[in-house]
Motif scaffolding. Structure first.
Motif, PDB file in Angstrom:
ATOM      1  N   ALA A  47      17.849  33.259  48.165  1.00  0.00           N
ATOM      2  CA  ALA A  47      18.902  32.279  48.431  1.00  0.00           C
ATOM      3  C   ALA A  47      18.375  30.861  48.203  1.00  0.00           C
ATOM      4  O   ALA A  47      19.049  30.005  47.616  1.00  0.00           O
ATOM      5  CB  ALA A  47      19.415  32.428  49.863  1.00  0.00           C
ATOM      6  N   VAL A  51      19.841  28.084  45.514  1.00  0.00           N
ATOM      7  CA  VAL A  51      20.259  26.732  45.896  1.00  0.00           C
ATOM      8  C   VAL A  51      19.473  25.700  45.099  1.00  0.00           C
ATOM      9  O   VAL A  51      20.014  24.709  44.601  1.00  0.00           O
ATOM     10  CB  VAL A  51      20.074  26.497  47.414  1.00  0.00           C
ATOM     11  N   TYR A  52      18.169  25.966  44.950  1.00  0.00           N
ATOM     12  CA  TYR A  52      17.321  25.057  44.178  1.00  0.00           C
ATOM     13  C   TYR A  52      17.824  24.948  42.728  1.00  0.00           C
ATOM     14  O   TYR A  52      17.976  23.843  42.194  1.00  0.00           O
ATOM     15  CB  TYR A  52      15.881  25.562  44.237  1.00  0.00           C
ATOM     16  N   ALA A  54      20.813  25.556  41.594  1.00  0.00           N
ATOM     17  CA  ALA A  54      22.097  24.841  41.595  1.00  0.00           C
ATOM     18  C   ALA A  54      21.862  23.333  41.712  1.00  0.00           C
ATOM     19  O   ALA A  54      22.536  22.539  41.046  1.00  0.00           O
ATOM     20  CB  ALA A  54      22.980  25.340  42.738  1.00  0.00           C
ATOM     21  N   CYS A  55      20.906  22.947  42.554  1.00  0.00           N
ATOM     22  CA  CYS A  55      20.615  21.515  42.704  1.00  0.00           C
ATOM     23  C   CYS A  55      20.085  20.909  41.410  1.00  0.00           C
ATOM     24  O   CYS A  55      20.386  19.761  41.084  1.00  0.00           O
ATOM     25  CB  CYS A  55      19.605  21.289  43.822  1.00  0.00           C
ATOM     26  N   PHE A 218      21.743  35.155  51.972  1.00  0.00           N
ATOM     27  CA  PHE A 218      22.040  33.859  52.585  1.00  0.00           C
ATOM     28  C   PHE A 218      21.886  33.852  54.102  1.00  0.00           C
ATOM     29  O   PHE A 218      21.901  32.790  54.719  1.00  0.00           O
ATOM     30  CB  PHE A 218      23.409  33.340  52.143  1.00  0.00           C
ATOM     31  N   MET A 221      18.999  31.721  54.945  1.00  0.00           N
ATOM     32  CA  MET A 221      19.016  30.289  54.637  1.00  0.00           C
ATOM     33  C   MET A 221      19.310  29.450  55.869  1.00  0.00           C
ATOM     34  O   MET A 221      20.301  29.651  56.547  1.00  0.00           O
ATOM     35  CB  MET A 221      20.115  30.026  53.600  1.00  0.00           C
ATOM     36  N   PHE A 226      18.337  24.338  52.884  1.00  0.00           N
ATOM     37  CA  PHE A 226      19.177  23.602  51.922  1.00  0.00           C
ATOM     38  C   PHE A 226      18.567  22.237  51.601  1.00  0.00           C
ATOM     39  O   PHE A 226      18.472  21.835  50.446  1.00  0.00           O
ATOM     40  CB  PHE A 226      20.590  23.411  52.480  1.00  0.00           C
ATOM     41  N   ALA A 229      15.406  22.639  49.489  1.00  0.00           N
ATOM     42  CA  ALA A 229      15.699  23.016  48.105  1.00  0.00           C
ATOM     43  C   ALA A 229      16.175  21.795  47.316  1.00  0.00           C
ATOM     44  O   ALA A 229      15.747  21.562  46.182  1.00  0.00           O
ATOM     45  CB  ALA A 229      16.752  24.117  48.064  1.00  0.00           C
ATOM     46  N   ILE A 447      24.657  17.940  52.135  1.00  0.00           N
ATOM     47  CA  ILE A 447      23.404  18.562  52.594  1.00  0.00           C
ATOM     48  C   ILE A 447      22.758  17.735  53.703  1.00  0.00           C
ATOM     49  O   ILE A 447      22.263  18.278  54.697  1.00  0.00           O
ATOM     50  CB  ILE A 447      22.450  18.802  51.406  1.00  0.00           C
TER      51      ILE A 447
END
Ligand code: PHE
Ligand code: NA
Length: 456
Positions: A47, A51-52, A54-55, A218, A221, A226, A229, A447
């Protein structure tokens, strides 16, 4: 309005590739090979990785484009560029302090970056010296501990790394960098692929490693996950502190900013993923804990090098290349400070390097001691090293990135950003502008707010 030079006074990259190589040199470093695997382990794997990634796409790439365009249009150090572009856009020149925050972040990061790079330097000698031949997991962990628990050794390596870094920086940024990155990156890539090859021979542990990395759960997480990441997306791409802005200021007018940004982000991400794919199977095959922390690479990779054919040579080369990668990142960390001292305070490059080097080195002592005699000096339950890392990667860089996105998306005139980016497809330009105005700032704010418990 200040008169803005058409070219940076420091000269210009000769080709698009020169910029890509330098910026890739800044991006690829300890962040990819040391930090990404250990934080992925600490925050539970899949997860966090998702997220990483996506960032990187939603925040990293648009902010990188914004930084390069601000740098290229401003043509000076981040503070002057931002002030100048504020005047051009008719907004308050207080934006220059965004550049000042970057200078500070660069200082703080380099202070602990250098200590870790020093550990990698120590490992060049240990590996070439055959220390790890046939080593067990416990043996490797003990060797790492005896290094970090000894303040004198850590201090010596930190000092050596800083001295060499400042010598390189004092001689100017372009010379040599391009050539070394051109050789170093492919070589590093090859050894990482060899390590993945070694990891793939661990049978089911290899699939366990892949599942750990790519099967998101998730429920693992946390809010902090979040934030970490996102912070790492900034850290790994060298964003939010003006480094890429400085490099952008040397970029020739006709180069496509979108192409270079995508190339750099893709290269950086693949190095990080390869490192993680190599490391986690070794973790599982040896019954180690994924959450072992900052020592993870130093405790796992020597096991691989200790058992694979030619491991002493390739292992030594690997750590040597890692040190080179750390140098090309360290140069980028300190470059905004040095150009600022030179351009605004009339110091010679040499004097600027001397001051910057001494202050950074001294601050680094906090990190040196936080692994040994100072491990009990904590604030909010964090050692000095953990605090510095948290403050810079999780707060200063994302905050810097948020402000950069707002500046490029809301302060600068649309026609000016369009002119700089010169993206052929109007649709693609619209997409960038939409991201940088709405999506990127919203993601960062959500975030932050989530961490503070304001939402969710
Ligand atoms: N991107 C570098 C790494 O991943 C670290 C860095 C951060 C370098 C900020 C320059 C500026 O190791
Ligand atoms: Na990186």
């Amino acid at each position: 309005m200040m008169s803005r030079p058409a070219k940076s006074i420091h000269g210009e990259w000769t080709t698009r590739w020169a910029f890509i190589l330098a910026a890739t040199g800044a991006a690829v470093g300890l962040g990819n090979i040391w930090k990404f695997p250990y934080i992925t382990g600490e925050y539970g794997g899949g997860a966090f990785v998702l997220v990483y990634l996506a960032c990187i796409v939603v925040i990293g790439v648009p902010v990188m484009m914004a930084e390069v365009l601000i740098g290229r249009r401003g043509r000076q150090n981040p503070m002057n560029s931002l002030e100048d572009l504020s005047t051009e856009a008719g907004v308050n020149p207080v934006w220059r302090y965004l550049g000042a925050m970057g200078v500070l972040a660069g200082f703080l990061i380099l202070s602990y970056y250098s200590v870790v790079a020093g550990q990698a330097m120590a490992y060049v000698f240990r590996t070439f010296g055959g220390t790890f031949e046939g080593v067990t997991a416990d043996g490797a962990a003990n060797i790492y501990r005896s290094l970090i628990h000894d303040p004198e050794k850590l201090l010596a390596w930190h000092t050596l790394f800083m001295v060499i870094t400042m010598i390189i920086v004092s001689r100017g940024v372009q010379r040599g960098l391009e050539k070394s990155v051109r050789f170093m990156m492919p070589a590093l890539f090859v050894i990482l692929v060899m390590l993945v090859g070694y990891a793939s021979n661990t049978g089911t542990h290899f699939t366990d490693g892949l599942k750990f990395l790519f099967r998101p759960d998730f429920s693992e997480m946390t809010r902090l996950g979040f934030l970490t990441a996102m912070g790492h997306a900034f850290f790994t791409l060298s964003l939010g502190m003006g480094a890429i802005m400085v490099y952008g200021s040397y970029l020739p007018k006709k180069t496509s900013i979108i192409k270079v940004s995508l190339t750099i982000s893709a290269l950086d991400t693949s190095v990080a993923l390869l490192a993680a794919i190599a490391i986690f199977p070794i973790v599982f095959a040896n019954g180690m804990s994924p959450g072992a922390g900052p020592g993870l690479i130093f405790e796992t990779l020597p096991i691989a090098f200790g058992h694979m054919a030619g491991g002493t040579f390739f292992g030594g080369m690997f750590f040597l290349l890692l040190v080179f990668a750390a140098w090309s990142s360290a140069i980028a960390l300190i470059e905004p400070t040095v150009t600022w001292m030179v351009e605004n305070h009339g110091l010679s490059r040499l004097t600027a390097c001397l001051y910057a080097g001494i202050i950074t080195w001294a601050l680094g002592l906090l990190t040196v001691f936080s692994f040994n005699i100072g491990s009990g000096w904590t604030l909010w339950d964090k050692t000095a090293f953990q605090l510095l890392d948290y403050l810079t990667a999780n707060i200063m860089l994302p905050l810097g990135g948020l402000l950069i996105a707002i500046f490029a998306g809301w302060m600068m005139r649309e026609t000016h950003t369009q002119e700089e980016l010169a993206i052929e497809s109007p649709l693609l330009f619209k997409l960038w502008r939409f991201l940088v105005r709405y999506v990127t700032p919203a993601a960062i704010v959500i975030i932050f707010a989530n961490l503070l418990g304001l939402i969710g």
